[in-house]
Design a protein around this motif. Structure first.
Motif, PDB file in Angstrom:
ATOM      1  N   LEU A  20      14.580  -9.877  -6.025  1.00  0.00           N
ATOM      2  CA  LEU A  20      13.646  -8.959  -5.380  1.00  0.00           C
ATOM      3  C   LEU A  20      12.248  -9.164  -5.956  1.00  0.00           C
ATOM      4  CD1 LEU A  20      13.014  -6.618  -3.495  1.00  0.00           C
ATOM      5  CD2 LEU A  20      13.696  -5.057  -5.321  1.00  0.00           C
ATOM      6  N   ASP A  21      12.136  -9.251  -7.284  1.00  0.00           N
ATOM      7  CA  ASP A  21      10.834  -9.489  -7.909  1.00  0.00           C
ATOM      8  C   ASP A  21      10.225 -10.794  -7.417  1.00  0.00           C
ATOM      9  OD1 ASP A  21      11.074  -7.144  -9.324  1.00  0.00           O
ATOM     10  OD2 ASP A  21      11.609  -8.110 -11.215  1.00  0.00           O
ATOM     11  N   GLN A  22      11.025 -11.851  -7.317  1.00  0.00           N
ATOM     12  CA  GLN A  22      10.529 -13.138  -6.844  1.00  0.00           C
ATOM     13  C   GLN A  22      10.091 -13.045  -5.386  1.00  0.00           C
ATOM     14  OE1 GLN A  22       9.909 -15.970  -8.708  1.00  0.00           O
ATOM     15  NE2 GLN A  22       8.823 -16.472  -6.834  1.00  0.00           N
ATOM     16  N   SER A  23      10.856 -12.331  -4.568  1.00  0.00           N
ATOM     17  CA  SER A  23      10.491 -12.150  -3.159  1.00  0.00           C
ATOM     18  C   SER A  23       9.175 -11.404  -3.027  1.00  0.00           C
ATOM     19  CB  SER A  23      11.595 -11.399  -2.411  1.00  0.00           C
ATOM     20  OG  SER A  23      12.759 -12.168  -2.359  1.00  0.00           O
ATOM     21  N   LEU A  24       8.991 -10.361  -3.830  1.00  0.00           N
ATOM     22  CA  LEU A  24       7.742  -9.601  -3.779  1.00  0.00           C
ATOM     23  C   LEU A  24       6.572 -10.450  -4.244  1.00  0.00           C
ATOM     24  CD1 LEU A  24       8.953  -6.135  -5.097  1.00  0.00           C
ATOM     25  CD2 LEU A  24       8.315  -6.738  -2.754  1.00  0.00           C
ATOM     26  N   ASN A  25       6.756 -11.238  -5.294  1.00  0.00           N
ATOM     27  CA  ASN A  25       5.688 -12.125  -5.754  1.00  0.00           C
ATOM     28  C   ASN A  25       5.369 -13.184  -4.707  1.00  0.00           C
ATOM     29  OD1 ASN A  25       4.622 -11.359  -8.373  1.00  0.00           O
ATOM     30  ND2 ASN A  25       6.698 -11.631  -9.127  1.00  0.00           N
ATOM     31  N   ASP A  26       6.393 -13.681  -4.013  1.00  0.00           N
ATOM     32  CA  ASP A  26       6.164 -14.658  -2.945  1.00  0.00           C
ATOM     33  C   ASP A  26       5.365 -14.035  -1.799  1.00  0.00           C
ATOM     34  OD1 ASP A  26       7.556 -16.541  -4.410  1.00  0.00           O
ATOM     35  OD2 ASP A  26       9.394 -16.408  -3.195  1.00  0.00           O
ATOM     36  N   LEU A  27       5.706 -12.784  -1.431  1.00  0.00           N
ATOM     37  CA  LEU A  27       4.955 -12.084  -0.382  1.00  0.00           C
ATOM     38  C   LEU A  27       3.497 -11.894  -0.791  1.00  0.00           C
ATOM     39  CD1 LEU A  27       7.435  -9.268   0.744  1.00  0.00           C
ATOM     40  CD2 LEU A  27       6.584 -11.159   2.141  1.00  0.00           C
ATOM     41  N   ALA A  28       3.297 -11.484  -2.037  1.00  0.00           N
ATOM     42  CA  ALA A  28       1.939 -11.276  -2.536  1.00  0.00           C
ATOM     43  C   ALA A  28       1.167 -12.588  -2.553  1.00  0.00           C
ATOM     44  CB  ALA A  28       1.985 -10.661  -3.931  1.00  0.00           C
ATOM     45  N   ALA A  29       1.804 -13.658  -2.998  1.00  0.00           N
ATOM     46  CA  ALA A  29       1.136 -14.968  -3.040  1.00  0.00           C
ATOM     47  C   ALA A  29       0.722 -15.396  -1.635  1.00  0.00           C
ATOM     48  CB  ALA A  29       2.046 -16.010  -3.681  1.00  0.00           C
ATOM     49  N   THR A  30       1.588 -15.192  -0.662  1.00  0.00           N
ATOM     50  CA  THR A  30       1.269 -15.557   0.718  1.00  0.00           C
ATOM     51  C   THR A  30       0.088 -14.741   1.241  1.00  0.00           C
ATOM     52  OG1 THR A  30       3.539 -16.227   1.157  1.00  0.00           O
ATOM     53  CG2 THR A  30       2.185 -15.691   3.068  1.00  0.00           C
ATOM     54  N   ALA A  31       0.077 -13.445   0.963  1.00  0.00           N
ATOM     55  CA  ALA A  31      -1.038 -12.598   1.402  1.00  0.00           C
ATOM     56  C   ALA A  31      -2.344 -13.056   0.767  1.00  0.00           C
ATOM     57  CB  ALA A  31      -0.754 -11.135   1.057  1.00  0.00           C
ATOM     58  N   LEU A  32      -2.309 -13.389  -0.509  1.00  0.00           N
ATOM     59  CA  LEU A  32      -3.515 -13.848  -1.187  1.00  0.00           C
ATOM     60  C   LEU A  32      -3.948 -15.229  -0.704  1.00  0.00           C
ATOM     61  CD1 LEU A  32      -2.745 -12.551  -4.773  1.00  0.00           C
ATOM     62  CD2 LEU A  32      -4.510 -11.702  -3.201  1.00  0.00           C
ATOM     63  N   GLU A  33      -2.995 -16.112  -0.446  1.00  0.00           N
ATOM     64  CA  GLU A  33      -3.326 -17.434   0.086  1.00  0.00           C
ATOM     65  C   GLU A  33      -4.034 -17.300   1.429  1.00  0.00           C
ATOM     66  OE1 GLU A  33       0.552 -19.214  -0.033  1.00  0.00           O
ATOM     67  OE2 GLU A  33       0.416 -19.634  -2.187  1.00  0.00           O
ATOM     68  N   ASP A  34      -3.545 -16.392   2.282  1.00  0.00           N
ATOM     69  CA  ASP A  34      -4.197 -16.147   3.576  1.00  0.00           C
ATOM     70  C   ASP A  34      -5.614 -15.601   3.384  1.00  0.00           C
ATOM     71  OD1 ASP A  34      -1.873 -16.987   4.828  1.00  0.00           O
ATOM     72  OD2 ASP A  34      -1.188 -14.954   5.327  1.00  0.00           O
ATOM     73  N   ALA A  35      -5.774 -14.673   2.435  1.00  0.00           N
ATOM     74  CA  ALA A  35      -7.093 -14.084   2.174  1.00  0.00           C
ATOM     75  C   ALA A  35      -8.072 -15.134   1.666  1.00  0.00           C
ATOM     76  CB  ALA A  35      -6.954 -12.943   1.169  1.00  0.00           C
ATOM     77  N   VAL A  36      -7.631 -16.000   0.777  1.00  0.00           N
ATOM     78  CA  VAL A  36      -8.490 -17.056   0.236  1.00  0.00           C
ATOM     79  C   VAL A  36      -8.878 -18.029   1.354  1.00  0.00           C
ATOM     80  CG1 VAL A  36      -8.566 -19.048  -1.326  1.00  0.00           C
ATOM     81  CG2 VAL A  36      -7.636 -16.863  -2.126  1.00  0.00           C
ATOM     82  N   THR A  37      -7.922 -18.407   2.176  1.00  0.00           N
ATOM     83  CA  THR A  37      -8.202 -19.314   3.297  1.00  0.00           C
ATOM     84  C   THR A  37      -9.240 -18.713   4.239  1.00  0.00           C
ATOM     85  OG1 THR A  37      -5.989 -20.276   3.139  1.00  0.00           O
ATOM     86  CG2 THR A  37      -7.162 -20.581   5.221  1.00  0.00           C
ATOM     87  N   ARG A  38      -9.122 -17.403   4.531  1.00  0.00           N
ATOM     88  CA  ARG A  38     -10.102 -16.736   5.406  1.00  0.00           C
ATOM     89  C   ARG A  38     -11.490 -16.727   4.775  1.00  0.00           C
ATOM     90  NH1 ARG A  38      -5.871 -13.191   6.184  1.00  0.00           N
ATOM     91  NH2 ARG A  38      -6.784 -11.661   4.763  1.00  0.00           N
ATOM     92  N   CYS A  76      -5.419  -7.545   4.722  1.00  0.00           N
ATOM     93  CA  CYS A  76      -4.457  -7.902   3.698  1.00  0.00           C
ATOM     94  C   CYS A  76      -3.533  -6.714   3.442  1.00  0.00           C
ATOM     95  CB  CYS A  76      -5.181  -8.281   2.412  1.00  0.00           C
ATOM     96  SG  CYS A  76      -4.081  -8.643   1.011  1.00  0.00           S
ATOM     97  N   SER A  77      -2.242  -6.968   3.440  1.00  0.00           N
ATOM     98  CA  SER A  77      -1.276  -5.931   3.065  1.00  0.00           C
ATOM     99  C   SER A  77       0.031  -6.594   2.691  1.00  0.00           C
ATOM    100  CB  SER A  77      -1.063  -4.944   4.206  1.00  0.00           C
ATOM    101  OG  SER A  77      -0.427  -5.559   5.294  1.00  0.00           O
ATOM    102  N   VAL A  78       0.789  -5.889   1.861  1.00  0.00           N
ATOM    103  CA  VAL A  78       2.112  -6.342   1.431  1.00  0.00           C
ATOM    104  C   VAL A  78       3.036  -5.143   1.497  1.00  0.00           C
ATOM    105  CG1 VAL A  78       3.457  -7.261  -0.476  1.00  0.00           C
ATOM    106  CG2 VAL A  78       1.177  -8.126  -0.081  1.00  0.00           C
ATOM    107  N   ASN A  79       4.115  -5.258   2.261  1.00  0.00           N
ATOM    108  CA  ASN A  79       5.089  -4.171   2.365  1.00  0.00           C
ATOM    109  C   ASN A  79       6.065  -4.270   1.202  1.00  0.00           C
ATOM    110  OD1 ASN A  79       6.765  -2.129   3.091  1.00  0.00           O
ATOM    111  ND2 ASN A  79       7.370  -3.006   5.054  1.00  0.00           N
ATOM    112  N   VAL A  80       5.938  -3.342   0.264  1.00  0.00           N
ATOM    113  CA  VAL A  80       6.732  -3.371  -0.964  1.00  0.00           C
ATOM    114  C   VAL A  80       7.924  -2.429  -0.883  1.00  0.00           C
ATOM    115  CG1 VAL A  80       6.607  -3.083  -3.477  1.00  0.00           C
ATOM    116  CG2 VAL A  80       4.635  -3.927  -2.236  1.00  0.00           C
ATOM    117  N   SER A  81       8.043  -1.674   0.164  1.00  0.00           N
ATOM    118  CA  SER A  81       9.090  -0.649   0.245  1.00  0.00           C
ATOM    119  C   SER A  81      10.395  -1.216   0.802  1.00  0.00           C
ATOM    120  CB  SER A  81       8.611   0.527   1.083  1.00  0.00           C
ATOM    121  OG  SER A  81       8.232   0.075   2.368  1.00  0.00           O
ATOM    122  N   PHE A  82      11.105  -2.001  -0.009  1.00  0.00           N
ATOM    123  CA  PHE A  82      12.407  -2.551   0.376  1.00  0.00           C
ATOM    124  C   PHE A  82      13.440  -1.493   0.092  1.00  0.00           C
ATOM    125  CE2 PHE A  82      10.091  -6.162   0.654  1.00  0.00           C
ATOM    126  CZ  PHE A  82      10.607  -7.340   0.242  1.00  0.00           C
TER     127      PHE A  82
END
Length: 126
Positions: free
Chosen positions: A25-43, A120-126
């Motif tokens: 779960l921690d790895q999945s959340l970090n992966d989601l956060a990394a993807t959101a940040l990668e998108d933000a940096v690209t924009r 930018c958003s990350v849904n953390v409520s699993f």
């Protein structure tokens, strides 16, 4: 002895399974956060007229606090003209948005510095 050992072994297996689930779960959340940040940096780079050849690849060091993730991240990539791209984030990501400091740099020249990351958003409520 055999009767006592079996419940202890089963309890040990349950603890290991929960630990593995927690780590996944921690790895999945970090992966989601990394993807959101990668998108933000690209924009941010795209808004500055910079196209990436590779990346950005972000690594995160975030902690879950309820329905948000707080901590920092660093990203790296390469622009199509060969210049080094990096970004640094320190803040909070949640389903209601991403706030904190995001700095985007090309060859150590600041391209963007934002405190609120648009779209930018990350849904953390699993």
């Amino acid at each position: 002895m055999r009767r006592i050992l079996r419940p202890v072994v089963l309890l040990g297996c349950a603890v290991l399974a929960l630990t593995a689930c927690s780590e996944q779960l921690d790895q999945s959340l970090n992966d989601l956060a990394a993807t959101a940040l990668e998108d933000a940096v690209t924009r941010q780079l795209s808004d500055a007229g910079i196209t990436l050849e590779s990346g950005p690849d972000c690594s995160t060091d975030l902690n879950r606090d309820g329905t948000s993730l707080s901590g920092d991240a660093s990203c790296s990539g390469t622009a199509v003209d060969g210049r080094a791209v990096r970004a640094e984030f320190d803040g909070t990501l949640s389903s209601s948005g991403c706030s904190g400091s995001l700095g985007v740099f090309v060859d150590d020249e600041a391209i963007a510095q934002v405190d609120e990351i648009p779209d930018c958003s990350v849904n953390v409520s699993f």
